[in-house]
Design a protein around this motif. Structure first.
Motif, PDB file in Angstrom:
ATOM      1  N   UNK A 165      -4.939  -3.372  -6.472  1.00 18.49           N
ATOM      2  CA  UNK A 165      -3.526  -2.273  -7.152  1.00 18.49           C
ATOM      3  C   UNK A 165      -2.353  -3.481  -6.482  1.00 18.49           C
ATOM      4  N   UNK A 166      -3.069  -3.740  -4.961  1.00 12.47           N
ATOM      5  CA  UNK A 166      -1.789  -5.043  -4.736  1.00 12.47           C
ATOM      6  C   UNK A 166      -2.682  -6.286  -5.318  1.00 12.47           C
ATOM      7  N   UNK A 167      -3.758  -6.888  -5.935  1.00 16.94           N
ATOM      8  CA  UNK A 167      -3.250  -7.646  -6.800  1.00 16.94           C
ATOM      9  C   UNK A 167      -2.187  -7.448  -8.038  1.00 16.94           C
ATOM     10  N   UNK A 168      -2.393  -6.621  -8.818  1.00 19.07           N
ATOM     11  CA  UNK A 168      -1.752  -5.991  -9.968  1.00 19.07           C
ATOM     12  C   UNK A 168      -0.087  -5.914  -8.966  1.00 19.07           C
ATOM     13  N   UNK A 169       0.208  -6.186  -7.724  1.00 22.18           N
ATOM     14  CA  UNK A 169       1.716  -5.928  -7.513  1.00 22.18           C
ATOM     15  C   UNK A 169       1.772  -7.159  -7.025  1.00 22.18           C
ATOM     16  N   UNK A 170       1.338  -8.258  -6.959  1.00 25.26           N
ATOM     17  CA  UNK A 170       1.499  -9.519  -7.246  1.00 25.26           C
ATOM     18  C   UNK A 170       1.547 -10.289  -5.392  1.00 25.26           C
ATOM     19  N   UNK A 171       0.842  -9.780  -4.963  1.00 23.82           N
ATOM     20  CA  UNK A 171       0.761  -9.788  -3.971  1.00 23.82           C
ATOM     21  C   UNK A 171       0.250 -11.652  -3.369  1.00 23.82           C
ATOM     22  N   UNK A 172      -0.316 -12.021  -4.154  1.00 19.46           N
ATOM     23  CA  UNK A 172      -0.370 -13.831  -3.653  1.00 19.46           C
ATOM     24  C   UNK A 172       0.962 -14.525  -4.242  1.00 19.46           C
ATOM     25  N   UNK A 173       1.860 -13.895  -4.746  1.00 19.98           N
ATOM     26  CA  UNK A 173       2.911 -14.152  -5.122  1.00 19.98           C
ATOM     27  C   UNK A 173       4.398 -14.152  -4.371  1.00 19.98           C
ATOM     28  N   UNK A 174       3.904 -12.957  -3.752  1.00 20.92           N
ATOM     29  CA  UNK A 174       5.275 -12.210  -3.177  1.00 20.92           C
ATOM     30  C   UNK A 174       5.447 -13.221  -2.130  1.00 20.92           C
ATOM     31  N   UNK A 175       6.900 -12.726  -1.725  1.00 25.91           N
ATOM     32  CA  UNK A 175       7.531 -13.115  -0.287  1.00 25.91           C
ATOM     33  C   UNK A 175       6.928 -12.043   1.180  1.00 25.91           C
ATOM     34  N   UNK A 176       7.436 -10.904   0.889  1.00 22.96           N
ATOM     35  CA  UNK A 176       7.212 -10.092   1.270  1.00 22.96           C
ATOM     36  C   UNK A 176       6.712  -8.155   1.075  1.00 22.96           C
ATOM     37  N   UNK A 177       5.684  -7.685   2.479  1.00 20.81           N
ATOM     38  CA  UNK A 177       5.276  -6.374   2.067  1.00 20.81           C
ATOM     39  C   UNK A 177       5.832  -5.424   2.936  1.00 20.81           C
ATOM     40  N   UNK A 178       6.569  -4.530   2.404  1.00 17.82           N
ATOM     41  CA  UNK A 178       6.754  -3.032   3.991  1.00 17.82           C
ATOM     42  C   UNK A 178       6.212  -2.255   3.350  1.00 17.82           C
ATOM     43  N   UNK A 179       5.411  -2.080   4.166  1.00 14.37           N
ATOM     44  CA  UNK A 179       4.067  -0.291   4.025  1.00 14.37           C
ATOM     45  C   UNK A 179       4.825   0.344   5.342  1.00 14.37           C
ATOM     46  N   UNK A 180       5.376   1.721   4.035  1.00  8.15           N
ATOM     47  CA  UNK A 180       5.890   2.484   4.583  1.00  8.15           C
ATOM     48  C   UNK A 180       4.837   4.325   4.693  1.00  8.15           C
ATOM     49  N   UNK A 181       3.728   3.496   4.746  1.00 12.10           N
ATOM     50  CA  UNK A 181       2.420   5.156   4.235  1.00 12.10           C
ATOM     51  C   UNK A 181       2.390   6.001   5.524  1.00 12.10           C
ATOM     52  N   UNK A 182       2.174   7.087   5.176  1.00  7.02           N
ATOM     53  CA  UNK A 182       2.690   8.257   5.877  1.00  7.02           C
ATOM     54  C   UNK A 182       1.819   7.921   7.550  1.00  7.02           C
ATOM     55  N   UNK A 183       0.297   7.530   7.411  1.00  7.74           N
ATOM     56  CA  UNK A 183      -0.643   7.915   8.691  1.00  7.74           C
ATOM     57  C   UNK A 183      -0.336   6.382   8.638  1.00  7.74           C
ATOM     58  N   UNK A 184      -0.651   6.096  10.472  1.00 10.81           N
ATOM     59  CA  UNK A 184      -0.708   4.503  10.997  1.00 10.81           C
ATOM     60  C   UNK A 184      -2.226   3.910   9.814  1.00 10.81           C
ATOM     61  N   UNK A 185      -2.959   4.734  10.318  1.00 11.31           N
ATOM     62  CA  UNK A 185      -4.147   4.556   9.544  1.00 11.31           C
ATOM     63  C   UNK A 185      -4.387   2.964   8.851  1.00 11.31           C
ATOM     64  N   UNK A 186      -3.723   3.852   7.362  1.00 19.32           N
ATOM     65  CA  UNK A 186      -3.358   3.584   5.829  1.00 19.32           C
ATOM     66  C   UNK A 186      -2.264   1.836   6.604  1.00 19.32           C
ATOM     67  N   UNK A 187      -1.384   2.104   6.986  1.00 23.76           N
ATOM     68  CA  UNK A 187      -0.467   1.557   6.705  1.00 23.76           C
ATOM     69  C   UNK A 187      -1.362  -0.295   7.914  1.00 23.76           C
TER      70      UNK A 187
END
Length: 334
Positions: A165-187
């Motif tokens: 899913x992250x690859x499909x979101x273009x993680x290799x070309x992204x400049x930033x990522x904000x993770x706001x998932x509800x659990x700390x473990x997932x973040x």
């Protein structure tokens, strides 16, 4: 629901109600039945069920049945086709939209990925839309995502902890990522995965517990934000310093947000290098205020007019949006 898009479904529903009402009234008078029995006879006649428990017995009722049977069959067929078409078209529309969005995302570069569209993620996206930042939102629930997104905002339905899913979101070309998932473990997991796929990625992570903040930093997060802690401080300041808090909120959050804070980095070719703040007359010419100058690991808050600007300095400035844009343009001019 858009009426024009689903008008055939609406028309079919209206026609079904109309023929049911017409049949009920007709059998009520021709067969001398109760309203419910007339309604029951109409339904089994229109749907061609034919249980055998109720049939027209009078000549007038049989003649009326000869009229309503073909009429009902036609309307039921039309309604079935309309519903099937709406369902198929809806699925096809979603499929083609997702494919089209995937092709657009594949061309994105230096965009921001937002993992999780909850209460915090919604506020993050609002700010990114305000700054017209190319964004990809990743969330498990498609119905939670806003409608009528700007053309530079895209979304992927899926689990942000999934590498694919992250690859499909273009993680290799992204400049930033904000993770706001509800659990700390997932973040923590998303941070580790993202930094492993793009070591130059700037990751901003949400933390609910203070003890998780160090773990997120060690996992590679550039910044860790604790919404509960920030909210608590805001409440205290609202009690102790209400005027100051109201002023800041009015400047940064109210109305059309005409004021803001900007970071401007002075590159090698900037005309501001080796000149003092006083020489540039920044306050007079641009109407902005220099809050601080960040130089390597040191931060000079409220710098003096005699302060000389150097290459790679990061200036933190406050002012109106138009003034900020003008200042940034001149500071980065060749």
């Amino acid at each position: 629901m858009d009426y024009f898009r689903f008008k055939h479904v609406y028309n079919a529903m209206f026609a079904m109600l109309a023929v049911t009402a017409f049949g009920t009234i007709g059998f009520y008078y021709t067969e001398d039945l109760s309203i419910f029995d007339a309604f029951w006879l109409t339904v089994i006649t229109v749907l061609t069920v034919g249980y055998g428990d109720a049939v027209p017995e009078h000549a007038a009722g049989k003649m009326f049945a000869l009229i309503i049977i073909p009429l009902g069959i036609g309307i039921v067929s039309y309604a079935t086709g309309a519903l099937a078409t709406a369902m198929i078209e809806g699925e096809l529309t979603k499929t083609f939209a997702k494919r089209r969005m995937s092709r657009v995302i594949a061309k994105l570069k230096d965009h921001v990925i937002v993992c999780g569209y909850g209460r915090v993620g919604e506020q993050v996206l609002e700010q990114l839309i305000h700054t017209e930042t190319p964004t990809v939102v990743v969330d498990m629930q498609e119905q939670e995502l806003p409608v009528n997104l700007p053309k530079y905002v895209h979304y992927i339905v899926g689990d942000a902890t999934d590498d694919e899913i992250l690859k499909n979101a273009g993680i290799e070309r992204a400049s930033g990522l904000v993770t706001t998932l509800p659990t700390d473990a997932d973040n923590v997991f998303v941070t580790l995965t993202a930094k492993g796929m793009n070591k130059n990625l700037k990751v901003i992570a949400r933390a609910e517990k203070e003890q998780t903040e160090d773990k997120l930093i060690r996992a590679g997060a550039s910044r860790v934000i604790n919404p509960s802690s920030i909210g608590g401080r805001q409440m205290v300041f609202s009690i102790l310093k209400p005027v100051s808090v109201d002023y800041v909120n009015a400047m940064l959050h109210a109305g059309k947000r005409n004021y803001g804070i900007e970071e401007v980095k002075l590159d090698r070719d900037s005309p501001f290098i080796n000149k003092t703040i006083g020489d540039l007359q920044i306050r007079t010419k641009y109407g902005v205020m220099i809050l601080a100058i960040v130089r390597k690991e040191e931060t000079n808050s409220n710098p003096e007019p005699e302060e000389k600007l150097l290459e790679n300095d990061v200036m933190v400035i406050f002012g109106s949006n138009d003034s900020l844009k003008e200042f940034e343009k001149d500071a980065q001019a060749m």
